[in-house]
Design a protein around this motif. Structure first.
Motif, short mmCIF file in Angstrom:
data_model
loop_
_atom_site.label_atom_id
_atom_site.label_comp_id
_atom_site.label_asym_id
_atom_site.label_seq_id
_atom_site.Cartn_x
_atom_site.Cartn_y
_atom_site.Cartn_z
N PHE A 181 7.37 -8.76 -0.48
CA PHE A 181 5.96 -8.92 -0.21
C PHE A 181 5.34 -8.93 -1.75
O PHE A 181 5.98 -9.29 -2.70
N SER A 182 3.94 -9.35 -1.56
CA SER A 182 3.43 -9.89 -2.84
C SER A 182 3.29 -8.94 -3.68
O SER A 182 2.99 -9.01 -5.00
N ASP A 183 3.70 -7.41 -3.63
CA ASP A 183 3.62 -6.48 -4.56
C ASP A 183 4.82 -6.20 -5.06
O ASP A 183 5.28 -5.30 -5.74
N GLY A 184 5.96 -7.05 -4.64
CA GLY A 184 7.18 -6.81 -5.07
C GLY A 184 8.20 -6.09 -4.18
O GLY A 184 9.23 -5.61 -4.58
N THR A 185 7.51 -5.31 -3.16
CA THR A 185 8.47 -4.65 -2.23
C THR A 185 9.30 -5.34 -1.46
O THR A 185 8.78 -6.61 -0.84
N ASN B 273 2.71 -5.77 4.79
CA ASN B 273 2.89 -4.97 3.81
C ASN B 273 3.11 -3.41 4.31
O ASN B 273 2.49 -3.06 5.12
N PRO B 274 4.20 -2.73 4.08
CA PRO B 274 4.36 -1.24 4.45
C PRO B 274 3.14 -0.43 4.29
O PRO B 274 3.18 0.62 5.06
N GLY C 196 -1.74 -7.17 2.14
CA GLY C 196 -1.48 -8.70 2.39
C GLY C 196 0.05 -8.77 2.95
O GLY C 196 0.55 -7.47 3.54
N GLY C 197 0.81 -9.86 2.72
CA GLY C 197 2.12 -10.02 3.35
C GLY C 197 3.11 -10.79 2.16
O GLY C 197 3.14 -10.50 1.19
N ALA C 198 3.66 -11.82 2.67
CA ALA C 198 4.51 -12.52 1.86
C ALA C 198 3.95 -14.19 1.90
O ALA C 198 4.95 -14.81 1.93
N GLN D 45 -19.44 -12.00 0.33
CA GLN D 45 -19.94 -12.70 -0.86
C GLN D 45 -18.98 -13.32 -1.64
O GLN D 45 -19.23 -14.60 -1.76
N GLU D 46 -17.54 -12.87 -1.83
CA GLU D 46 -16.52 -13.45 -2.67
C GLU D 46 -15.28 -12.93 -2.09
O GLU D 46 -15.22 -11.60 -2.00
N LEU D 47 -14.26 -13.78 -2.22
CA LEU D 47 -12.95 -13.34 -1.82
C LEU D 47 -11.93 -14.31 -2.98
O LEU D 47 -12.08 -15.42 -2.95
N ASP D 48 -11.32 -13.46 -3.72
CA ASP D 48 -10.62 -14.18 -4.56
C ASP D 48 -9.19 -14.12 -4.46
O ASP D 48 -8.58 -13.05 -4.33
N LEU D 49 -8.52 -15.13 -4.56
CA LEU D 49 -6.91 -15.20 -4.49
C LEU D 49 -6.20 -15.55 -5.84
O LEU D 49 -6.68 -16.43 -6.46
N VAL D 50 -5.15 -14.90 -6.09
CA VAL D 50 -4.31 -15.51 -7.06
C VAL D 50 -2.80 -15.51 -6.65
O VAL D 50 -2.45 -15.10 -5.41
N PRO D 51 -2.08 -16.50 -7.08
CA PRO D 51 -0.69 -16.68 -6.73
C PRO D 51 0.10 -15.68 -6.67
O PRO D 51 0.12 -14.50 -7.55
N ASN D 52 0.83 -15.44 -5.40
CA ASN D 52 2.01 -14.39 -5.16
C ASN D 52 3.22 -14.85 -6.34
O ASN D 52 3.83 -15.63 -6.19
#
Length: 547
Positions: free
Chosen positions: A134-138, A202-203, A217-219, A231-238
């Motif tokens: 997953f995007s947090d490394g899990t 994500n678990p 999030g997910g993967a 107002q705003e939503l910011d995305l960064v690369p997984n």
């Protein structure tokens, strides 16, 4: 499913709002294998959410892309999200076992690297790519896929029927294998599997309730770094995405109250891309503006005219055929829609391989001579005119709907043998009128639940499944063909079956297809790599900013 709310500014520039996918222009679609989901009992939160953790990002190329929209995010949770824009965010921050090849409707491997189908079509087995996270490394295993699917079934949110109506059970015999056991054979199961309710989450997502402002999030290729609702939503690369880094260092989504404000933000350089939704007049003006580029996006949103086969005068087949011959789609699009549409000669969208332009073959476009012949055969003349009431709803499909109805009236009356009385009703009453079969001719629209010809035929033409439409149409031969197509895996064979269904549609004319909607992206000339898609979802990872 019914569109609960609509921020619709034009007919064919698709507007998305409210808590539901604005998929259908009428009541819920029910096929032989589907049914609408029950209303969730979990209250929706509206808290402001910001970034939770900071992680190392991959070596992304390019700069941050700023995108403006007039849409809103509903629930950042695939168990309850059911609108186009929120699904777009989920497609960019999560991924399923399969996915669409960019710019096409071709389904290719996603988190799963391959799959097999049992001979009876009831069991689908998927093998995951190794070492997914997953995007947090899990770590992401088959058990996470199973848990996520069961979670959707348990929560019973708005889109859950896309799972519960087809999947009997799902299991993970090992960490890399996911097995789906279906309720009935389903040839278009991959088209369902590509939708967000099937995405592993994500678990941290709880098993028994949805979380509207979840950032876990997910993967997918991105992760959410910051979210301030409306107002705003910011995305960064997984940093853990198996597919590599995107062509930009991140994406900022800014939410605007209206199209005019968003257009000014684009021209001032505040945003790089103006996405859903601009007015046709904005598109026309921006197409002449230096420094920006207008990009056409193919759409699978369709508009059509419904004809009641049991009410006078449309219970006469010759009358229905004459109406079909009279319609001039090009005139409707150029006059009412400022060119923002594509003529449609079947219910199946032009981007699908099963599409056959049967109405073009049978009737042409604006074929007044043929329409007169048919009306004469039906017993009408210039002194004994057909009296027809044409219904439309004034706001649900946008401000141009009255113009569409007026042009159709003019086209029918051009025969000299028809008098059209225009009537309108607001959406709530309009739906009731349709369901109770009170209207003989009325305009409707359709957004897909899943991208397969079945979703453009069975809900409209299959006996019983089309009850929501209210036109009382039934054809046993067409029913049999659609049922056969539902369980046929070979695409060429399916296309042949749908070709036969479309020919029956063109002969019987319970519905007259009108046009496909168009979407537009307007981008600064410093932007490249935008890949328009018939899914109507913008994937961000290919986009690059040069200055």
């Amino acid at each position: 499913m019914v569109a609960i709310a609509a921020i619709v500014v034009v007919i064919l520039v698709i507007a998305v709002a409210g808590a539901f996918f604005l998929m259908k222009g009428g009541a819920p679609s029910t096929t032989t294998t589907t049914s609408p989901a029950t209303t969730t009992t979990v209250p929706k939160t509206t808290t402001t959410t910001t970034t939770t953790t900071t992680t190392t990002t991959p070596s992304a190329q390019g700069k941050t892309i700023v995108i403006g929209v007039t849409d809103k995010v509903t629930d950042l949770d695939p168990s309850n999200a059911y609108d186009f824009f929120t699904w777009e965010i989920l497609y960019n921050t999560m991924e399923g076992l399969v996915k669409y090849k960019p710019g096409t409707l071709e389904i290719v491997p996603g988190l799963a690297q391959n799959w097999t189908v049992s001979q009876d079509g009831m069991t689908w087995t998927f093998k995951l790519r190794p070492n997914l996270t997953f995007s947090d490394g899990t770590p992401l295993t088959a058990n996470d896929v199973v848990r996520s699917i069961n979670r959707v079934m348990t929560i019973q949110g708005d889109p859950s029927w896309l799972v519960t109506s087809f999947v009997k059970s799902v299991e993970a015999p090992d960490n890399l294998t996911v097995i789906f056991h279906l309720k009935i054979p389903c040839s278009y199961f991959l088209s369902l599997l590509v939708t967000p309710p099937y995405f592993p989450v994500n678990p941290n997502y709880p098993n028994d309730k949805y979380v509207s402002d979840a950032l876990w999030g997910g993967a997918g290729p991105y992760k959410i770094a910051k979210f301030v609702r409306d107002q705003e939503l910011d995305l960064v690369p997984n940093p853990y995405y198996y597919g590599g880094a995107p062509n930009n260092s991140g994406v900022v989504i800014r939410f605007y109250k209206d199209a005019s404000t968003m257009r000014m933000a684009l021209l001032s350089g505040e945003i790089d891309i103006a996405w859903r939704t601009l007015l046709p007049s904005d598109i026309l003006a921006l197409s002449k503006q230096s420094g920006v580029t207008v990009i056409d996006v193919p759409s699978t949103f369709i508009r059509y005219l419904v004809l009641n086969v049991n009410l006078t005068p449309t219970n006469n087949l010759l009358v229905r055929q004459a109406i079909a011959a009279s319609i001039n789609r090009t005139e409707i699009i150029s006059t009412a829609l400022m060119g923002a549409g594509t003529p449609l000669y079947s219910l199946i969208p032009t981007s699908m391989s099963a599409y056959v332009p049967v109405f073009k073959t049978y009737y042409g476009d604006g074929n007044i001579t043929y329409a007169k012949q048919l009306l004469s055969q039906a017993g009408y003349s210039t002194t004994n005119k057909l009296q027809l009431t044409l219904w439309y709803t004034p706001t649900h499909y946008g401000d141009t709907e009255a113009s569409v109805a007026t042009i159709i009236k003019q086209e029918l009356e051009a025969t000299g043998m028809v008098t059209v009385n225009l009537q309108s009703a607001e959406w709530g009453q309009y739906v009731q009128n349709a369901r109770s079969s009170q209207m003989s001719a009325y305009l409707m629209g359709w957004y897909p639940d899943y991208l397969d010809p079945d979703d453009y035929t069975t809900p409209f033409l299959h006996t019983g499944d089309n009850k929501w439409l209210g036109n009382q149409y039934s054809n046993p031969q067409a029913d049999k063909l659609m049922e056969q197509a539902q369980v046929t895996v070979d695409q060429a064979t399916r296309n042949n079956l749908y070709a036969q269904v479309q020919n029956i549609l063109a002969h019987d004319v319970p519905i007259v297809p009108l046009f496909e909607g168009k979407l537009y992206i307007v981008a600064s000339n410093s932007i490249s790599g935008i890949v328009p898609s018939p899914t109507m979802i913008l994937m961000y990872s290919s986009i690059t900013k040069t200055k």
